[in-house]
Design a protein around this motif. Structure first.
Motif, PDB file in Angstrom:
ATOM      1  N   ARG A  96      -5.832  -2.527  -1.408  1.00 47.18           N
ATOM      2  CA  ARG A  96      -4.571  -2.947  -2.015  1.00 47.18           C
ATOM      3  C   ARG A  96      -4.163  -4.371  -1.651  1.00 47.18           C
ATOM      4  N   LEU A 151      -6.108   5.488  -0.378  1.00 44.40           N
ATOM      5  CA  LEU A 151      -6.063   4.558  -1.507  1.00 44.40           C
ATOM      6  C   LEU A 151      -7.417   3.917  -1.758  1.00 44.40           C
ATOM      7  N   SER A 162       0.815  -1.216   0.000  1.00 47.08           N
ATOM      8  CA  SER A 162       0.000   0.000   0.000  1.00 47.08           C
ATOM      9  C   SER A 162       0.847   1.265   0.000  1.00 47.08           C
ATOM     10  N   TYR A 201       2.799  -3.142   6.612  1.00 48.54           N
ATOM     11  CA  TYR A 201       2.188  -1.897   6.123  1.00 48.54           C
ATOM     12  C   TYR A 201       3.216  -1.069   5.354  1.00 48.54           C
ATOM     13  N   CYS A 223       3.736  -7.070   2.226  1.00 48.38           N
ATOM     14  CA  CYS A 223       2.654  -6.237   2.782  1.00 48.38           C
ATOM     15  C   CYS A 223       2.470  -6.392   4.289  1.00 48.38           C
TER      16      CYS A 223
END
Length: 310
Positions: free
Chosen positions: A113, A104, A95, A243, A240
């Motif tokens: 995402r 987003l 993200s 974060y 991911c």
């Protein structure tokens, strides 16, 4: 030539001693009232390897709220229920924004995402909840985690869940935005009630390391999901799982990992071990400060990294 593995117990004791001596311990997640009062001086670490005793040090037997680490287990359930159909509702890209960002989600019209930011995790929980009750969904999650850990004592802390329900306004905003784009199939209060209880699962480092063994693969590891799915979940943890700090964690540690704002981190050494570390103080990314530093030390000393030894 492969790097010789040092004895793990003295190594964990040394890492724990360094962590406990640290003056900068980060900041606890005080926006969740039940987490605000957690003692920041606690530190625990545990390593589980298939067919071998769990090695641990520090406060590795103290229960803590695993928070977003639970997203790994719910993702495994969602993939088991929907398979690749899940990816029509949530993406697989980093993200680059905070875990609870609305930006987003707005730009990409309700398509999160990845399944580890809050919006993506809410969609993942919603997918597992569809056609079931919250009680059934949470029961399935607990059965999965208990089977992975080989421990029936793992439970949900109701006080933490209620605390999150009372203060989770941004998550309610995310859920309603998802609903406005047709990417929430259940009423927001049902999905979020399930999600908040999922995040309130309470475990020790020893339990969490053992529960992570299903992602290790190889001989002796629990066979709860397919090898192909293990590979994909680990890939998402690498890219991911921390974060907007995922790149930093990959650079410093070099292992798939999933963090939670309770201060826990679950990392996987494919084919070798699962590692859980816990220290409640967070860095500016919202990941455990001392936990990240401990994992960096451990990776350097053991040579455990998907990119090769240092």
């Amino acid at each position: 030539m492969a790097q010789a593995l040092p004895p793990l117990q003295p190594l964990l004791d040394e890492i724990t001693e360094v962590a406990r001596a640290s003056e900068n311990r980060g900041k606890v997640a005080d926006y969740i009232p039940e987490l605000a009062g957690v003692d920041p001086d606690q530190f625990g670490i545990a390593i589980a390897r298939p067919g071998q005793p769990t090695v641990m040090a520090g406060d590795a037997q103290v229960p803590f709220s695993i928070q977003s680490v639970s997203k790994v287990f719910m993702l495994a359930l969602a993939l088991g229920k929907l398979g690749d159909r899940l990816w029509s509702r949530v993406g697989r890209e980093p993200s680059g924004h905070s875990f609870d960002s609305m930006l987003l989600l707005e730009l990409e019209k309700g398509y999160p995402r990845n399944p580890f930011i809050n919006a993506g995790a809410i969609v993942t929980t919603d997918a597992v909840l569809q056609g079931a009750t919250p009680r059934e969904t949470l029961g399935a999650l607990l059965r999965f985690i208990r089977a992975a850990a080989g421990d029936e004592a793992i439970h949900i802390n109701e006080r933490v869940a209620r605390s999150e329900i009372a203060t989770g306004h941004r998550n309610f905003a995310l859920a309603h935005y998802l609903l406005s784009h047709g990417n929430l199939k259940n009423p927001p209060e049902l999905t979020l009630g399930t999600y908040f209880h999922q995040c309130a699962v309470e475990m020790t480092c020893a339990q969490l390391a053992n529960a992570g063994l299903f992602l290790v693969g190889g001989a002796g590891a629990p066979r709860l999901v397919s090898q192909a799915r293990i590979r994909r979940i680990n890939a998402l943890m690498m890219t991911c799982g921390h974060y907007d700090g995922s790149g930093d964690y990959a650079f410093r540690v070099g292992l798939p990992g999933k963090s939670g704002v309770g201060g826990g981190i679950l990392s996987v050494v494919p084919g070798v071990a699962a590692i859980a570390v816990w220290s409640p103080g967070l860095n500016h990314y919202g990941n455990s400060k001392l936990g990240t530093e401990a994992m960096e030390q451990l990776a350097a000393r053991t040579g455990w990294s998907v990119f090769g030894p240092t």
